[in-house]
Design a protein around this motif. Structure first.
Motif, PDB file in Angstrom:
ATOM      1  N   ALA A  45      55.865  -0.476 -43.697  1.00  0.00           N
ATOM      2  CA  ALA A  45      54.401  -0.239 -43.963  1.00  0.00           C
ATOM      3  C   ALA A  45      53.706   0.023 -42.697  1.00  0.00           C
ATOM      4  O   ALA A  45      53.735  -0.531 -41.737  1.00  0.00           O
ATOM      5  N   TYR A  49      50.415  -4.575 -46.984  1.00  0.00           N
ATOM      6  CA  TYR A  49      49.587  -5.572 -47.791  1.00  0.00           C
ATOM      7  C   TYR A  49      50.189  -6.971 -47.436  1.00  0.00           C
ATOM      8  O   TYR A  49      51.224  -7.226 -46.942  1.00  0.00           O
ATOM      9  N   SER A 183      59.385  -7.705 -55.979  1.00  0.00           N
ATOM     10  CA  SER A 183      58.520  -7.529 -54.803  1.00  0.00           C
ATOM     11  C   SER A 183      57.652  -6.381 -54.588  1.00  0.00           C
ATOM     12  O   SER A 183      58.091  -5.296 -54.805  1.00  0.00           O
ATOM     13  N   GLY A 184      56.499  -6.710 -54.031  1.00  0.00           N
ATOM     14  CA  GLY A 184      55.434  -5.516 -53.842  1.00  0.00           C
ATOM     15  C   GLY A 184      55.772  -4.391 -53.196  1.00  0.00           C
ATOM     16  O   GLY A 184      55.816  -3.257 -53.574  1.00  0.00           O
ATOM     17  N   SER A 185      56.537  -4.754 -51.954  1.00  0.00           N
ATOM     18  CA  SER A 185      56.871  -3.448 -51.065  1.00  0.00           C
ATOM     19  C   SER A 185      58.174  -2.879 -51.758  1.00  0.00           C
ATOM     20  O   SER A 185      58.527  -1.629 -51.397  1.00  0.00           O
ATOM     21  N   ARG A 188      57.457   0.521 -53.438  1.00  0.00           N
ATOM     22  CA  ARG A 188      57.549   1.726 -52.432  1.00  0.00           C
ATOM     23  C   ARG A 188      58.755   2.191 -52.419  1.00  0.00           C
ATOM     24  O   ARG A 188      59.152   3.378 -52.350  1.00  0.00           O
ATOM     25  N   HIS A 241      52.294 -14.857 -48.141  1.00  0.00           N
ATOM     26  CA  HIS A 241      51.338 -14.064 -49.062  1.00  0.00           C
ATOM     27  C   HIS A 241      50.338 -15.262 -49.628  1.00  0.00           C
ATOM     28  O   HIS A 241      49.009 -15.151 -49.561  1.00  0.00           O
ATOM     29  N   ASP A 328      56.366  -5.779 -38.656  1.00  0.00           N
ATOM     30  CA  ASP A 328      56.521  -6.263 -40.171  1.00  0.00           C
ATOM     31  C   ASP A 328      56.236  -7.747 -39.996  1.00  0.00           C
ATOM     32  O   ASP A 328      55.916  -8.323 -39.102  1.00  0.00           O
TER      33      ASP A 328
HETATM   34  O1  PMV Z   1      56.862  -7.299 -50.515  1.00  0.00           O
HETATM   35  P1  PMV Z   1      56.958  -8.627 -50.039  1.00  0.00           P
HETATM   36  O2  PMV Z   1      56.563  -9.708 -50.862  1.00  0.00           O
HETATM   37  O3  PMV Z   1      58.327  -8.715 -49.022  1.00  0.00           O
HETATM   38  O4  PMV Z   1      55.931  -8.654 -48.970  1.00  0.00           O
HETATM   39  C1  PMV Z   1      55.730  -7.245 -47.981  1.00  0.00           C
HETATM   40  C2  PMV Z   1      54.811  -7.819 -46.931  1.00  0.00           C
HETATM   41  C3  PMV Z   1      54.918  -6.758 -45.564  1.00  0.00           C
HETATM   42  O5  PMV Z   1      56.344  -6.194 -45.330  1.00  0.00           O
HETATM   43  C4  PMV Z   1      54.364  -7.803 -44.254  1.00  0.00           C
HETATM   44  C5  PMV Z   1      53.962  -5.523 -45.525  1.00  0.00           C
HETATM   45  C6  PMV Z   1      54.238  -4.560 -46.445  1.00  0.00           C
HETATM   46  O6  PMV Z   1      53.358  -3.947 -47.060  1.00  0.00           O
HETATM   47  O7  PMV Z   1      55.404  -4.144 -46.698  1.00  0.00           O
END
Ligand code: PMV
Length: 395
Positions: A45, A49, A183-185, A188, A241, A328
Protein backbone atom coordinates in the motif's frame (compact mmCIF):
# COMPACT_ATOMS: atom_id res chain seq x y z
CA UNK A 1 -24.14 -18.14 10.49
CA UNK A 2 -22.69 -18.42 13.94
CA UNK A 3 -24.20 -16.20 16.65
CA UNK A 4 -21.17 -13.86 16.53
CA UNK A 5 -21.44 -13.13 12.80
CA UNK A 6 -22.76 -9.76 11.73
CA UNK A 7 -25.07 -9.77 8.69
CA UNK A 8 -23.32 -9.64 5.33
CA UNK A 9 -23.01 -6.18 3.78
CA UNK A 10 -25.99 -5.45 1.48
CA UNK A 11 -23.97 -5.60 -1.75
CA UNK A 12 -22.62 -9.03 -0.86
CA UNK A 13 -26.00 -10.35 0.27
CA UNK A 14 -27.47 -9.41 -3.11
CA UNK A 15 -24.70 -11.30 -4.86
CA UNK A 16 -25.18 -14.34 -2.62
CA UNK A 17 -28.92 -14.33 -3.39
CA UNK A 18 -28.00 -14.86 -7.01
CA UNK A 19 -25.92 -17.88 -6.09
CA UNK A 20 -28.89 -19.26 -4.19
CA UNK A 21 -31.06 -18.82 -7.31
CA UNK A 22 -28.47 -20.46 -9.57
CA UNK A 23 -28.25 -23.38 -7.24
CA UNK A 24 -32.05 -23.71 -7.09
CA UNK A 25 -32.07 -23.74 -10.92
CA UNK A 26 -29.52 -26.55 -10.93
CA UNK A 27 -26.87 -24.35 -12.54
CA UNK A 28 -24.42 -24.66 -9.68
CA UNK A 29 -23.76 -28.24 -8.66
CA UNK A 30 -21.26 -29.09 -5.99
CA UNK A 31 -20.17 -32.64 -5.30
CA UNK A 32 -17.73 -34.16 -2.88
CA UNK A 33 -14.27 -33.84 -4.45
CA UNK A 34 -15.04 -30.91 -6.79
CA UNK A 35 -12.06 -28.59 -7.08
CA UNK A 36 -11.30 -24.97 -7.78
CA UNK A 37 -7.97 -23.28 -8.36
CA UNK A 38 -6.88 -19.66 -8.07
CA UNK A 39 -3.89 -17.39 -7.76
CA UNK A 40 -3.45 -13.79 -6.62
CA UNK A 41 -0.61 -11.35 -6.03
CA UNK A 42 0.42 -9.65 -2.82
CA UNK A 43 0.46 -5.85 -2.75
CA UNK A 44 2.17 -2.93 -1.04
CA UNK A 45 0.00 0.00 0.00
CA UNK A 46 1.17 3.51 -0.87
CA UNK A 47 -1.80 5.07 0.95
CA UNK A 48 -2.35 2.59 3.75
CA UNK A 49 -5.26 1.79 5.95
CA UNK A 50 -4.87 1.25 9.65
CA UNK A 51 -7.95 0.80 11.79
CA UNK A 52 -11.00 -1.02 10.51
CA UNK A 53 -14.74 -1.31 10.97
CA UNK A 54 -16.55 -4.64 11.25
CA UNK A 55 -16.15 -7.14 8.42
CA UNK A 56 -12.58 -6.04 7.74
CA UNK A 57 -13.85 -2.75 6.22
CA UNK A 58 -10.87 -0.38 6.18
CA UNK A 59 -11.55 2.91 7.95
CA UNK A 60 -9.95 4.96 5.20
CA UNK A 61 -9.65 4.71 1.45
CA UNK A 62 -6.32 3.22 0.42
CA UNK A 63 -4.26 2.46 -2.67
CA UNK A 64 -1.64 -0.16 -3.43
CA UNK A 65 0.67 -1.49 -6.07
CA UNK A 66 0.11 -5.14 -6.92
CA UNK A 67 3.28 -7.17 -6.44
CA UNK A 68 2.61 -9.42 -9.40
CA UNK A 69 5.48 -11.84 -8.90
CA UNK A 70 4.80 -12.42 -5.17
CA UNK A 71 1.85 -14.79 -5.44
CA UNK A 72 -0.30 -17.21 -3.51
CA UNK A 73 -1.72 -20.21 -5.34
CA UNK A 74 -4.64 -22.01 -3.76
CA UNK A 75 -6.74 -25.09 -4.45
CA UNK A 76 -10.05 -25.80 -2.75
CA UNK A 77 -11.65 -29.24 -2.64
CA UNK A 78 -15.27 -29.74 -1.62
CA UNK A 79 -15.84 -32.04 1.32
CA UNK A 80 -19.46 -32.77 1.88
CA UNK A 81 -22.72 -33.80 0.40
CA UNK A 82 -24.98 -31.59 -1.55
CA UNK A 83 -28.63 -31.59 -0.72
CA UNK A 84 -30.94 -29.61 -2.98
CA UNK A 85 -32.23 -27.33 -0.26
CA UNK A 86 -28.96 -27.10 1.64
CA UNK A 87 -30.67 -28.21 4.81
CA UNK A 88 -28.55 -31.20 5.75
CA UNK A 89 -25.96 -30.81 8.52
CA UNK A 90 -22.29 -30.75 7.61
CA UNK A 91 -20.45 -34.06 7.70
CA UNK A 92 -16.94 -32.67 7.70
CA UNK A 93 -14.71 -29.91 9.08
CA UNK A 94 -12.70 -27.43 7.07
CA UNK A 95 -9.05 -28.43 6.74
CA UNK A 96 -5.89 -26.80 5.42
CA UNK A 97 -2.59 -27.92 3.98
CA UNK A 98 -0.11 -25.09 3.74
CA UNK A 99 3.46 -25.25 2.42
CA UNK A 100 5.72 -27.06 4.88
CA UNK A 101 2.89 -29.11 6.45
CA UNK A 102 2.95 -32.86 5.90
CA UNK A 103 -0.60 -33.56 7.12
CA UNK A 104 -3.83 -31.56 6.74
CA UNK A 105 -4.83 -29.64 9.88
CA UNK A 106 -8.13 -28.12 11.01
CA UNK A 107 -8.73 -24.64 9.58
CA UNK A 108 -8.29 -21.79 12.05
CA UNK A 109 -11.28 -19.82 13.31
CA UNK A 110 -10.81 -16.98 10.83
CA UNK A 111 -10.79 -19.30 7.80
CA UNK A 112 -13.71 -21.33 9.19
CA UNK A 113 -15.67 -18.13 9.53
CA UNK A 114 -14.76 -17.00 6.01
CA UNK A 115 -15.96 -20.28 4.51
CA UNK A 116 -19.19 -20.29 6.52
CA UNK A 117 -19.98 -16.73 5.42
CA UNK A 118 -19.18 -17.27 1.74
CA UNK A 119 -21.29 -20.42 1.56
CA UNK A 120 -23.73 -18.84 4.00
CA UNK A 121 -27.20 -20.29 3.85
CA UNK A 122 -27.11 -21.36 0.20
CA UNK A 123 -24.64 -24.24 0.63
CA UNK A 124 -24.04 -24.34 4.33
CA UNK A 125 -23.56 -28.08 4.51
CA UNK A 126 -20.35 -28.22 2.51
CA UNK A 127 -16.87 -27.83 3.90
CA UNK A 128 -13.55 -27.17 2.23
CA UNK A 129 -10.08 -28.57 2.14
CA UNK A 130 -7.79 -25.61 1.31
CA UNK A 131 -4.30 -26.21 -0.05
CA UNK A 132 -2.23 -23.06 -0.47
CA UNK A 133 1.31 -21.93 -0.96
CA UNK A 134 3.18 -18.70 -1.56
CA UNK A 135 6.16 -18.25 -3.81
CA UNK A 136 7.62 -15.78 -1.28
CA UNK A 137 8.59 -16.21 2.37
CA UNK A 138 6.07 -15.28 5.05
CA UNK A 139 6.88 -12.84 7.87
CA UNK A 140 9.05 -10.71 5.58
CA UNK A 141 6.81 -7.67 5.13
CA UNK A 142 5.11 -8.89 1.95
CA UNK A 143 1.43 -9.24 2.80
CA UNK A 144 0.77 -12.97 2.63
CA UNK A 145 -2.78 -12.73 4.00
CA UNK A 146 -3.73 -10.33 1.20
CA UNK A 147 -2.45 -12.75 -1.45
CA UNK A 148 -3.85 -15.75 0.43
CA UNK A 149 -7.44 -14.58 0.84
CA UNK A 150 -7.53 -13.17 -2.69
CA UNK A 151 -6.28 -16.48 -4.12
CA UNK A 152 -8.85 -18.32 -2.00
CA UNK A 153 -11.64 -16.13 -3.39
CA UNK A 154 -10.39 -16.84 -6.92
CA UNK A 155 -10.29 -20.59 -6.22
CA UNK A 156 -13.90 -20.53 -4.97
CA UNK A 157 -14.90 -18.51 -8.06
CA UNK A 158 -13.36 -21.28 -10.18
CA UNK A 159 -15.10 -23.98 -8.17
CA UNK A 160 -18.46 -22.29 -8.75
CA UNK A 161 -17.60 -21.43 -12.36
CA UNK A 162 -18.58 -17.82 -11.73
CA UNK A 163 -17.06 -16.74 -15.04
CA UNK A 164 -19.86 -18.66 -16.81
CA UNK A 165 -22.61 -16.98 -14.86
CA UNK A 166 -21.40 -13.42 -14.29
CA UNK A 167 -19.87 -10.59 -16.27
CA UNK A 168 -16.25 -9.51 -15.77
CA UNK A 169 -17.46 -6.55 -13.69
CA UNK A 170 -19.60 -8.77 -11.50
CA UNK A 171 -16.74 -11.23 -11.09
CA UNK A 172 -14.50 -8.38 -9.96
CA UNK A 173 -17.08 -7.39 -7.36
CA UNK A 174 -17.42 -10.97 -6.11
CA UNK A 175 -13.71 -11.45 -5.77
CA UNK A 176 -13.01 -8.21 -3.95
CA UNK A 177 -16.01 -8.53 -1.61
CA UNK A 178 -15.17 -12.10 -0.71
CA UNK A 179 -11.47 -11.38 -0.28
CA UNK A 180 -12.29 -8.45 1.99
CA UNK A 181 -14.17 -10.73 4.36
CA UNK A 182 -10.72 -12.24 5.04
CA UNK A 183 -8.61 -9.09 5.07
CA UNK A 184 -9.11 -5.49 3.94
CA UNK A 185 -5.89 -5.46 1.94
CA UNK A 186 -6.90 -8.75 0.23
CA UNK A 187 -9.71 -6.85 -1.53
CA UNK A 188 -7.02 -4.99 -3.49
CA UNK A 189 -5.15 -8.19 -4.41
CA UNK A 190 -8.38 -9.73 -5.71
CA UNK A 191 -8.72 -7.41 -8.68
CA UNK A 192 -8.53 -9.61 -11.78
CA UNK A 193 -6.56 -8.69 -14.88
CA UNK A 194 -3.41 -6.71 -15.26
CA UNK A 195 -4.20 -3.84 -12.88
CA UNK A 196 -1.08 -2.64 -11.15
CA UNK A 197 -2.48 0.16 -9.02
CA UNK A 198 -5.60 -0.77 -7.09
CA UNK A 199 -7.65 1.35 -4.69
CA UNK A 200 -10.07 0.31 -2.01
CA UNK A 201 -12.47 3.17 -1.80
CA UNK A 202 -14.69 4.10 1.07
CA UNK A 203 -18.06 5.13 -0.19
CA UNK A 204 -20.57 5.89 2.52
CA UNK A 205 -23.47 5.98 0.06
CA UNK A 206 -23.15 3.00 -2.25
CA UNK A 207 -20.91 0.65 -0.30
CA UNK A 208 -17.17 0.20 -0.43
CA UNK A 209 -15.17 -1.59 -3.06
CA UNK A 210 -11.78 -2.18 -4.64
CA UNK A 211 -11.13 -1.09 -8.20
CA UNK A 212 -8.18 -0.60 -10.55
CA UNK A 213 -6.69 2.89 -10.68
CA UNK A 214 -5.69 3.96 -14.17
CA UNK A 215 -2.01 4.88 -14.36
CA UNK A 216 -0.40 7.17 -16.88
CA UNK A 217 0.98 5.06 -19.81
CA UNK A 218 4.56 4.04 -19.08
CA UNK A 219 4.28 4.87 -15.38
CA UNK A 220 5.74 1.61 -14.10
CA UNK A 221 7.20 1.22 -10.65
CA UNK A 222 9.89 -1.33 -9.92
CA UNK A 223 9.79 -2.81 -6.43
CA UNK A 224 12.09 -4.61 -4.04
CA UNK A 225 12.20 -5.36 -0.36
CA UNK A 226 15.22 -5.04 1.90
CA UNK A 227 14.65 -7.89 4.35
CA UNK A 228 16.13 -7.12 7.78
CA UNK A 229 14.09 -9.23 10.17
CA UNK A 230 11.62 -12.06 9.66
CA UNK A 231 10.57 -12.61 13.27
CA UNK A 232 6.81 -12.91 13.80
CA UNK A 233 5.09 -9.66 14.83
CA UNK A 234 4.58 -9.19 18.55
CA UNK A 235 1.26 -7.42 17.88
CA UNK A 236 -0.84 -9.06 15.15
CA UNK A 237 -2.35 -6.99 12.38
CA UNK A 238 -5.86 -7.57 13.80
CA UNK A 239 -4.77 -6.34 17.25
CA UNK A 240 -2.96 -3.41 15.64
CA UNK A 241 -6.08 -2.23 13.79
CA UNK A 242 -8.01 -2.34 17.05
CA UNK A 243 -5.24 -0.65 19.07
CA UNK A 244 -4.89 2.17 16.54
CA UNK A 245 -7.89 4.14 17.78
CA UNK A 246 -6.11 4.67 21.14
CA UNK A 247 -3.38 6.68 19.43
CA UNK A 248 -3.76 10.48 19.71
CA UNK A 249 -2.64 10.70 16.06
CA UNK A 250 -5.36 8.42 14.74
CA UNK A 251 -8.01 11.13 14.33
CA UNK A 252 -5.41 13.59 13.02
CA UNK A 253 -4.40 11.24 10.20
CA UNK A 254 -8.00 10.21 9.49
CA UNK A 255 -9.06 13.82 8.99
CA UNK A 256 -6.83 14.28 5.94
CA UNK A 257 -7.07 10.80 4.47
CA UNK A 258 -9.70 11.22 1.76
CA UNK A 259 -7.90 14.27 0.39
CA UNK A 260 -4.56 12.46 0.37
CA UNK A 261 -6.10 9.38 -1.21
CA UNK A 262 -7.60 11.48 -4.04
CA UNK A 263 -4.26 13.25 -4.51
CA UNK A 264 -2.50 9.87 -4.80
CA UNK A 265 -5.03 8.57 -7.38
CA UNK A 266 -4.56 11.77 -9.41
CA UNK A 267 -0.75 11.53 -9.21
CA UNK A 268 -0.81 7.90 -10.40
CA UNK A 269 -3.14 8.85 -13.27
CA UNK A 270 -0.85 11.73 -14.25
CA UNK A 271 2.38 9.75 -13.82
CA UNK A 272 3.53 12.39 -11.32
CA UNK A 273 6.29 10.41 -9.64
CA UNK A 274 7.40 13.10 -7.26
CA UNK A 275 3.89 13.50 -5.76
CA UNK A 276 3.44 9.71 -5.51
CA UNK A 277 6.78 9.45 -3.70
CA UNK A 278 6.10 12.35 -1.32
CA UNK A 279 2.60 11.15 -0.38
CA UNK A 280 3.77 7.55 0.08
CA UNK A 281 6.70 8.46 2.34
CA UNK A 282 4.54 10.84 4.40
CA UNK A 283 1.87 8.18 4.82
CA UNK A 284 4.42 5.59 5.93
CA UNK A 285 5.66 7.96 8.63
CA UNK A 286 2.07 8.83 9.62
CA UNK A 287 0.93 5.24 10.01
CA UNK A 288 4.04 4.33 11.99
CA UNK A 289 3.47 7.32 14.28
CA UNK A 290 0.06 5.80 15.03
CA UNK A 291 1.50 2.32 15.48
CA UNK A 292 4.16 3.63 17.88
CA UNK A 293 1.57 5.42 20.00
CA UNK A 294 -1.17 2.76 19.97
CA UNK A 295 -2.08 0.70 22.99
CA UNK A 296 -0.48 -1.84 22.69
CA UNK A 297 2.16 -0.22 20.46
CA UNK A 298 3.68 -1.84 17.36
CA UNK A 299 7.24 -0.58 17.01
CA UNK A 300 8.41 -1.43 13.50
CA UNK A 301 10.23 1.85 12.80
CA UNK A 302 13.38 1.15 14.80
CA UNK A 303 16.88 2.55 14.91
CA UNK A 304 18.17 0.15 12.26
CA UNK A 305 15.61 0.81 9.56
CA UNK A 306 15.48 4.52 10.45
CA UNK A 307 19.18 4.76 9.68
CA UNK A 308 18.78 2.80 6.46
CA UNK A 309 15.92 5.07 5.39
CA UNK A 310 18.02 8.15 6.21
CA UNK A 311 20.94 6.82 4.12
CA UNK A 312 18.56 5.93 1.29
CA UNK A 313 16.93 9.38 1.26
CA UNK A 314 20.29 11.19 1.42
CA UNK A 315 21.73 9.10 -1.45
CA UNK A 316 18.57 9.38 -3.51
CA UNK A 317 18.40 13.17 -3.07
CA UNK A 318 22.06 13.57 -3.92
CA UNK A 319 21.81 11.35 -7.02
CA UNK A 320 18.43 12.95 -7.90
CA UNK A 321 16.89 9.65 -8.92
CA UNK A 322 13.20 8.65 -8.84
CA UNK A 323 12.99 6.24 -5.91
CA UNK A 324 11.13 6.19 -2.59
CA UNK A 325 10.70 3.94 0.43
CA UNK A 326 7.79 2.70 2.46
CA UNK A 327 7.26 0.33 5.39
CA UNK A 328 4.27 -1.93 5.91
CA UNK A 329 3.36 -3.46 9.29
CA UNK A 330 6.91 -4.73 9.71
CA UNK A 331 10.52 -3.54 9.88
CA UNK A 332 11.54 -4.44 6.33
CA UNK A 333 12.05 -1.60 3.87
CA UNK A 334 10.17 -1.52 0.56
CA UNK A 335 11.85 0.46 -2.21
CA UNK A 336 9.92 1.61 -5.27
CA UNK A 337 11.50 3.26 -8.25
CA UNK A 338 11.34 4.13 -11.90
CA UNK A 339 13.62 2.14 -14.14
CA UNK A 340 16.19 4.94 -14.47
CA UNK A 341 16.84 4.67 -10.71
CA UNK A 342 17.75 0.96 -10.93
CA UNK A 343 21.56 1.45 -10.86
CA UNK A 344 21.25 3.63 -7.74
CA UNK A 345 18.89 1.16 -6.05
CA UNK A 346 21.17 -1.77 -6.91
CA UNK A 347 24.26 -0.02 -5.50
CA UNK A 348 22.41 1.09 -2.39
CA UNK A 349 21.17 -2.42 -1.65
CA UNK A 350 24.56 -3.98 -2.34
CA UNK A 351 26.08 -1.65 0.27
CA UNK A 352 23.33 -2.33 2.82
CA UNK A 353 23.68 -6.10 2.35
CA UNK A 354 27.49 -6.11 2.37
CA UNK A 355 27.82 -6.50 6.13
CA UNK A 356 25.42 -9.47 6.26
CA UNK A 357 22.15 -9.68 8.15
CA UNK A 358 20.08 -8.30 5.28
CA UNK A 359 18.86 -9.67 1.97
CA UNK A 360 16.81 -8.48 -0.96
CA UNK A 361 13.62 -9.79 -2.55
CA UNK A 362 13.01 -8.38 -6.00
CA UNK A 363 9.48 -7.96 -7.23
CA UNK A 364 8.43 -8.32 -10.83
CA UNK A 365 5.44 -8.19 -13.09
CA UNK A 366 2.52 -10.57 -12.90
CA UNK A 367 -1.24 -10.57 -13.36
CA UNK A 368 -3.94 -9.84 -10.78
CA UNK A 369 -6.20 -12.51 -9.31
CA UNK A 370 -7.06 -15.35 -11.68
CA UNK A 371 -9.45 -18.24 -11.27
CA UNK A 372 -9.13 -21.58 -13.08
CA UNK A 373 -7.01 -22.54 -16.03
CA UNK A 374 -5.66 -19.02 -16.47
CA UNK A 375 -4.28 -19.27 -12.95
CA UNK A 376 -2.37 -22.40 -13.88
CA UNK A 377 -0.83 -20.63 -16.85
CA UNK A 378 0.68 -17.77 -14.89
CA UNK A 379 4.26 -17.10 -15.84
CA UNK A 380 6.30 -14.76 -13.68
CA UNK A 381 8.69 -12.36 -15.33
CA UNK A 382 11.25 -10.20 -13.61
CA UNK A 383 12.57 -6.83 -14.51
CA UNK A 384 15.37 -7.98 -16.86
CA UNK A 385 18.18 -6.31 -14.95
CA UNK A 386 17.18 -7.70 -11.62
CA UNK A 387 17.97 -11.36 -11.88
CA UNK A 388 21.37 -11.20 -10.23
CA UNK A 389 19.73 -9.61 -7.21
CA UNK A 390 17.03 -12.12 -6.48
CA UNK A 391 16.76 -13.64 -3.01
CA UNK A 392 19.58 -11.79 -1.37
CA UNK A 393 22.35 -12.34 -3.85
CA UNK A 394 23.72 -8.89 -4.48
CA UNK A 395 26.25 -8.90 -7.33
O1 PMV B 1 -5.59 -6.16 5.53
P1 PMV B 1 -4.86 -6.31 6.82
O2 PMV B 1 -5.79 -6.58 7.95
O3 PMV B 1 -3.75 -7.29 6.70
O4 PMV B 1 -4.20 -4.89 7.16
C1 PMV B 1 -3.33 -4.24 6.26
C2 PMV B 1 -2.71 -3.04 6.87
C3 PMV B 1 -1.46 -2.54 6.19
O5 PMV B 1 -0.80 -3.58 5.51
C4 PMV B 1 -0.52 -1.97 7.25
C5 PMV B 1 -1.75 -1.38 5.25
C6 PMV B 1 -2.48 -1.70 3.97
O6 PMV B 1 -3.34 -0.89 3.59
O7 PMV B 1 -2.17 -2.71 3.32
Amino acid sequence: MTPTDSPLPASLSALQDRLRDLRAQGQILLQNGDRGFGTAPSNIALIKYWGKHSDQQPQNSNLSLNLGSFRATTEVVVRGRFYPQGSAPALHSNTVLFAGMTEPAPADRKLDRWISRVFADWASEIRMHVRSENNFPSACGVASSAAGYAALAAAVADLLQLERHFSATELQTWLTEWARLGSGSAARSAIPGAAEFVAWERDDVDGSFAHPVPASPGFELGHCLLVLDTSPKSVSSSEGHEAARHSPFFAVRAAGMERRFRAMCAAVAAGDFSTVATLAEEDAFAIHAIMQTSEPASRHLDSRNSQIIARFVAGRDQARVPAFWTLDAGPNVHILFLREALPFVRDFLARECAGGGASVLWGGKGPGALPGSRARAVVHTDLPDDRAFRMGEPA
